[in-house]
Design a protein around this motif. Structure first.
Motif, PDB file in Angstrom:
ATOM      1  N   THR A 598       0.805  -1.230   0.000  1.00 44.47           N
ATOM      2  CA  THR A 598       0.000   0.000   0.000  1.00 44.47           C
ATOM      3  C   THR A 598       0.835   1.275   0.000  1.00 44.47           C
ATOM      4  O   THR A 598       0.328   2.350  -0.340  1.00 44.47           O
ATOM      5  CB  THR A 598      -0.906   0.040   1.241  1.00 44.47           C
ATOM      6  N   LEU A 600       1.813   2.611   2.692  1.00 43.77           N
ATOM      7  CA  LEU A 600       1.451   3.305   3.928  1.00 43.77           C
ATOM      8  C   LEU A 600       2.367   2.895   5.064  1.00 43.77           C
ATOM      9  O   LEU A 600       2.943   1.800   5.084  1.00 43.77           O
ATOM     10  CB  LEU A 600       0.007   2.988   4.310  1.00 43.77           C
ATOM     11  N   THR A 616      -0.290   2.283  11.620  1.00 43.14           N
ATOM     12  CA  THR A 616      -0.684   2.682  10.276  1.00 43.14           C
ATOM     13  C   THR A 616      -1.192   4.124  10.322  1.00 43.14           C
ATOM     14  O   THR A 616      -1.715   4.585  11.340  1.00 43.14           O
ATOM     15  CB  THR A 616      -1.786   1.765   9.709  1.00 43.14           C
ATOM     16  N   ASN A 618      -3.157   7.189   7.748  1.00 46.16           N
ATOM     17  CA  ASN A 618      -3.766   7.522   6.470  1.00 46.16           C
ATOM     18  C   ASN A 618      -4.565   8.807   6.628  1.00 46.16           C
ATOM     19  O   ASN A 618      -4.676   9.356   7.729  1.00 46.16           O
ATOM     20  CB  ASN A 618      -4.673   6.379   5.971  1.00 46.16           C
ATOM     21  N   TYR A 620      -8.258  10.903   5.769  1.00 42.83           N
ATOM     22  CA  TYR A 620      -9.689  10.685   5.578  1.00 42.83           C
ATOM     23  C   TYR A 620     -10.390  12.043   5.566  1.00 42.83           C
ATOM     24  O   TYR A 620      -9.806  13.063   5.931  1.00 42.83           O
ATOM     25  CB  TYR A 620     -10.272   9.849   6.718  1.00 42.83           C
ATOM     26  N   VAL A 650     -12.098   7.327   3.301  1.00 43.22           N
ATOM     27  CA  VAL A 650     -10.666   7.261   3.094  1.00 43.22           C
ATOM     28  C   VAL A 650     -10.334   7.939   1.759  1.00 43.22           C
ATOM     29  O   VAL A 650     -11.043   7.771   0.767  1.00 43.22           O
ATOM     30  CB  VAL A 650     -10.161   5.806   3.113  1.00 43.22           C
ATOM     31  N   SER A 652      -7.432   7.601   0.027  1.00 48.56           N
ATOM     32  CA  SER A 652      -6.869   6.555  -0.825  1.00 48.56           C
ATOM     33  C   SER A 652      -6.346   5.451   0.079  1.00 48.56           C
ATOM     34  O   SER A 652      -5.780   5.726   1.135  1.00 48.56           O
ATOM     35  CB  SER A 652      -5.725   7.097  -1.684  1.00 48.56           C
ATOM     36  N   ARG A 653      -6.536   4.223  -0.345  1.00 50.86           N
ATOM     37  CA  ARG A 653      -6.034   3.105   0.455  1.00 50.86           C
ATOM     38  C   ARG A 653      -4.582   2.787   0.142  1.00 50.86           C
ATOM     39  O   ARG A 653      -3.968   1.933   0.763  1.00 50.86           O
ATOM     40  CB  ARG A 653      -6.905   1.870   0.231  1.00 50.86           C
ATOM     41  N   THR A 654      -4.042   3.474  -0.845  1.00 51.03           N
ATOM     42  CA  THR A 654      -2.647   3.289  -1.220  1.00 51.03           C
ATOM     43  C   THR A 654      -2.019   4.649  -1.470  1.00 51.03           C
ATOM     44  O   THR A 654      -2.710   5.645  -1.678  1.00 51.03           O
ATOM     45  CB  THR A 654      -2.516   2.429  -2.489  1.00 51.03           C
TER      46      THR A 654
END
Length: 958
Positions: A598, A600, A616, A618, A620, A650, A652-654
């Motif tokens: 990913t 991340l 992790t 990310n 959002y 989210v 992007s998940r990557t």
């Protein structure tokens, strides 16, 4: 007057303290012990900027926006006070009063001084403004309070000293503010806003007046503060507003007229008074008679209040048990103290604030993030300016670069603390005005700083200030092949600081003040909005309260810039996993891992303590409510945070990534979308992981506002607890869906769990503590176990109907499609017993960052033809101990300076650093000779040994 004659007699027989107490008692009207005493407090609430700028409010300009003119309020009130000696008035915002006072004649000044001496005009709070309590740093609050209180002290003497703190409009109340007010010598504190559920419970329990124990570390009653919650916010009772802006009918007391209404007015007033008395503990209640920018025509108010008092008290002959009187918060507080009761005790704070089930005022914790960052930078610039004014001596104010001053910056910073300034709840043109004032103040300080550095270094070379380094813009470093960097450290301990400079060369030599070569690296620039293609990075080490100088030279035949390795995550490219080295950053103290599928962040290790956690991170966004749903019509806005779902989207998940790995610097550059990117960065000797985020412009094509967060999800077992700071100082424990003083009915599961984060927040369990240090005030929470989320940016399309009357939709000439914001989070992983030893200094360093100045070419000779002898300087003989922070060093007058030292650790927070520390002032400074010292209170408007406060008794068992 009789009072002056009495003063001339008693002043010969009593000490100054006793005399001032007698004078205060005489200024208060007599109350009646067997009746309900209603203290009527005439007041105006004058925002130091909100819908209009400070200047527009003072002069009464732009009345098409809001009819308000502060100069006319003060003119009118003074005139009306003279017409009846029974009348009283309180004034709060010294920024406005100072401006009005400067323009008054000697006769008017004498009149006002007499009104103050007689207690007819009373100053309450007394700061330059009424500061916000969620988004302000304690150092800036202390500065603005000191400025206002010093003016009152110098102008009116002890009779002008406020005895009561008065925060009737801020949107929630911080424990650290109460602690500061107590240490400033205030006897009590009154405010108007608190959560509607809390107010309901307190009314039933008759706990709207309480004792606030505002510190875990200070021995009671040092930080105890009597606190009163006003009954109507800060407005008059319904039906009793007699300003020109009000619609309530006047008292018509001619019995021959058909519309005679005295009986009706008195009946309604008695009913309101008796109802209010049922939810307070004593036979004294307070009513605020005024509101926003009222009393511009004070005759309207006073004529009706005179009648109200006369007719209400006239009913006592017929058995009425109510006595109305002109009063002030100090007189009211005096009566509560005389009652000698016990009071409910509170030890937490008053956040978050809600005025209805779906109306949480937690959005402003993050609103206008760019302004919040600029205010924080300006605070550091002001401290540098203040310190160098002292260290450089008189030449700093009038030297080779002209006349410099710190006062302009002090006033700009003081105004910026207002509860509609740094809070982000003002109109756009007002926010622009605050920023303009800060920029103008810094320009004046730059002259002072240049003069001081010239005196301390012996070099009069022109100094360049590159204020746009956050976007990699500095014309000198971009074009010059040889230049010097002066790094001034405002902290009283040495610091190591990463210097990042925009350049166009590929290889440079960097030398320190002693000529030694310094490791450096040139990387391809990712923050560019100028003409530089690369960035030069090196670690600067600056002495305490001093500077060091680095020489930078372009190497024509040096190695190329550090190469980068780009990759698209296998999760979206479906290719073979790249080598492991692309997914790990390791330097001296930390190890950071990334998920190769990913891109991340996936883990963090502290190599010193041998800790490792899963981590992790990310980005959002919450969709902002537009007000069209079944539960409530409340939309998100500058004040209110109201997502339309508890689950964020989210982005992007990557992440596409690019990696830089050198011995000086390691980076993973991440791209999540066209409007969200980040650099995860490790510097060579840093114990903190840097996350430099860039967010914006937020897309609004879906006609919904967005509230963007970053979320850290860890393996730490938090059990729904997390921790946030209070105004950058002490730490408070938070728990999801919980309030310490009442049973919460949670109706907004996200917004109702948000709290202000001014400098740091953390989560922990028995083994690990993850701390996040912010570079500005932001809102945050822990909605899920093991997680910590921080709101970064907000762009909203609807007004939240709290008065500002425009959506929070920031654009500018540079960003016409929406504001782009860049910021920095610092992450540290430590053992809970020792974590504070790391994160407190880290937080102070984030607030007081080094100031960089630049000179072109080699060091130049001074005006006498000699080469500059001083490339390094420290204003201290030795660094202060880790527990001690130099909070203030500023010129007070020609022969004295104001010095504040603080113990920056809470009790029991650190095994080593929470202990008492002794500092020898005679051996503190390297260039200043201390001839004597006298201790003052926190706001420097009273001698410490003369500060006497009311003693209050908490209820048994508290």
């Amino acid at each position: 007057p009789w009072l002056c004659a009495f003063v001339s007699v008693v002043s010969r027989q009593f000490s100054q303290k006793e005399f001032l107490l007698i004078l205060f008692l005489l200024s208060c009207h007599a109350t009646k012990p067997n009746l309900l005493n209603v203290h009527l407090v005439p007041h105006t609430h004058d925002d130091v900027g909100w819908l209009k700028t400070v200047d527009q409010y003072y002069y009464g300009d732009r009345n098409d926006i809001q009819h308000a003119g502060v100069q006319y309020i003060l003119d009118s009130v003074v005139d009306q006070l003279l017409k009846n000696p029974d009348r009283r008035f309180i004034y709060v915002e010294t920024a406005f009063f100072y401006r009005w006072w400067k323009r008054q004649s000697a006769d008017v000044r004498r009149t006002v001084r007499r009104l103050v001496d007689e207690g007819r005009l009373e100053f309450v709070n007394g700061g330059w403004c009424m500061s916000d309590e969620a988004t302000t740093h304690y150092s800036a609050v202390i500065d603005q309070m000191t400025m206002g209180l010093r003016f009152l002290n110098d102008t009116f003497g002890p009779c002008g000293r406020p005895r009561v703190a008065w925060h009737i409009d801020p949107f929630g109340h911080a424990r650290e503010h109460a602690s500061m007010f107590a240490q400033m010598g205030y006897d009590g504190f009154f405010f108007g806003r608190l959560d509607y559920q809390d107010r309901s419970r307190r009314r039933i329990a008759r706990e709207q007046e309480l004792l606030w124990r505002a510190s875990d570390s200070l021995t009671p009653p040092m930080a105890d503060l009597f606190t009163g919650i006003l009954p109507n916010g800060y407005n008059p009772p319904e039906g009793f507003c007699w300003d020109q802006s009000c619609d309530d009918p006047p008292i018509r007391d001619d019995p021959d007229l058909e519309d005679y209404n005295v009986d009706d007015v008195v009946k309604r007033f008695l009913a309101i008074a008796n109802t209010q008395a049922k939810v307070y503990k004593t036979n004294h209640i307070i009513m605020t008679m005024g509101s926003d920018f009222q009393y511009e025509n004070a005759n309207l108010w006073y004529k009706n209040l005179d009648k109200l008092i006369r007719y209400v008290n006239g009913r006592q002959a017929n058995g009425s048990r109510v006595h109305a009187l002109y009063s002030t918060p100090s007189c009211y507080l005096q009566e509560l103290h005389r009652a000698n009761l016990t009071w409910a005790l509170k030890t937490d704070d008053f956040f978050p604030y809600a005025d209805d089930a779906h109306d949480l005022w937690t959005g402003y914790f993050t609103s206008r993030p760019a302004l919040k960052r600029y205010e924080r930078i300006s605070n550091g610039n002001l401290q540098t300016c203040n310190q160098l004014e002292v260290l450089g001596g008189p030449i700093s104010r009038n030297g080779p670069f002209g006349k410099g001053d710190s006062q302009t910056m002090k006033k700009a910073m003081a105004v910026a603390q207002h509860h509609d300034a740094v809070s982000g709840t003002e109109k756009q043109h007002v926010a622009d005005d605050y920023a303009r004032r800060l920029a103008g103040g810094w320009l004046r300080c730059q002259v002072l700083v240049s003069n001081s550095l010239a005196a301390l270094s012996g070099s009069t070379a022109e100094r360049i200030y590159c204020d746009k380094l956050n976007v990699s813009v500095c014309p000198l470093t971009e074009s010059s092949s040889k230049f010097s960097v002066n790094v001034y450290n405002p902290l009283a301990r040495p610091v190591s600081w990463p210097v990042r400079l925009p350049v166009n060369g590929t290889s440079y030599k960097v030398s320190d003040a002693e000529g030694r070569s310094v490791d450096c690296q040139v990387c391809v620039c990712v923050r560019n909005r100028g003409f530089a293609v690369n960035e030069l990075v090196f670690q600067a080490r600056a002495p305490p309260l001093g500077f060091t100088t680095y020489s930078v030279s372009l190497l024509r035949d040096g190695p190329p810039a550090a190469s980068t390795r780009r990759r698209t995550p296998t999760a979206i490219q479906n290719k073979v996993r790249p080598p492991l080295c692309l997914c790990v950053l390791v330097l001296q103290f930390l190890r950071v891992t990334f998920d190769p599928d990913t891109g991340l962040l996936s883990g963090l290790s502290n190599l010193e303590t041998k800790q490792t956690i899963k981590l992790t991170q990310n980005f959002y966004w919450y969709n902002a409510s537009d007000g069209n749903n079944s539960k409530s019509d409340q939309p998100s806005g500058a004040y209110i945070f109201r997502p339309n779902s508890s689950t964020p989207f989210v982005i992007s998940r990557t992440a596409k990534t690019e990696t830089v790995q050198t011995s000086v610097l390691q980076e993973v550059r991440q791209w999540f979308s066209p409007w969200v990117s980040q650099v995860v960065r490790l510097h060579g000797d840093s114990r903190a992981l840097e996350l430099e985020w860039t967010v914006g412009p937020l897309p609004i094509d879906d006609d919904l506002g967005k509230e963007v967060i970053t979320r850290l999800d860890s393996s730490i077992q938090t059990a729904e607890y997390f921790y946030t700071d209070s105004n950058g100082r002490e730490i408070l424990q938070r728990k999801k869906d919980f309030r310490p003083t009442w049973i919460l009915r949670q109706s907004e599961p996200v917004a109702g769990n948000y709290y202000p984060i001014n400098s740091r927040a953390f989560i922990k369990d028995e083994v690990d503590q993850l701390t996040v240090v912010t570079d500005r005030s932001q809102g945050g929470s822990s909605i899920q176990n093991g997680s910590l989320e921080i709101m970064l940016h907000r762009r909203l399309l609807y007004d939240d109907v709290r008065g500002v009357a425009e959506p929070l939709n920031e654009t500018s000439a540079l960003f016409p499609e929406g504001l782009v914001v860049r910021g920095r989070l610092l992450l540290s992983l430590d053992r809970p017993p020792t974590a504070a030893d790391a994160h407190r200094p880290l937080a102070q360093q984030a607030v007081l960052q080094p100031t960089l100045t630049f000179t072109d070419g080699e060091p130049r000779p001074n005006t006498r033809g000699r080469w500059s002898p001083c490339l390094q300087f420290s204003g201290l003989q030795a660094a202060l101990p880790p527990a001690v922070h130099l909070l203030t060093l500023t010129q007070w007058d020609e022969d004295s300076v104001l010095l504040r030292l603080e113990h920056q650790f809470q009790s029991r927070e650190s095994k080593e650093n929470s202990r008492p520390v002794t500092v020898n002032l005679q051996k503190l400074f390297s260039t200043l000779e201390i001839l004597g010292a006298s201790e003052l209170n926190l706001s420097a408007n009273q001698w410490k040994d003369e500060m006497k406060r009311f003693h209050w008794t908490p209820q048994t068992g508290m």
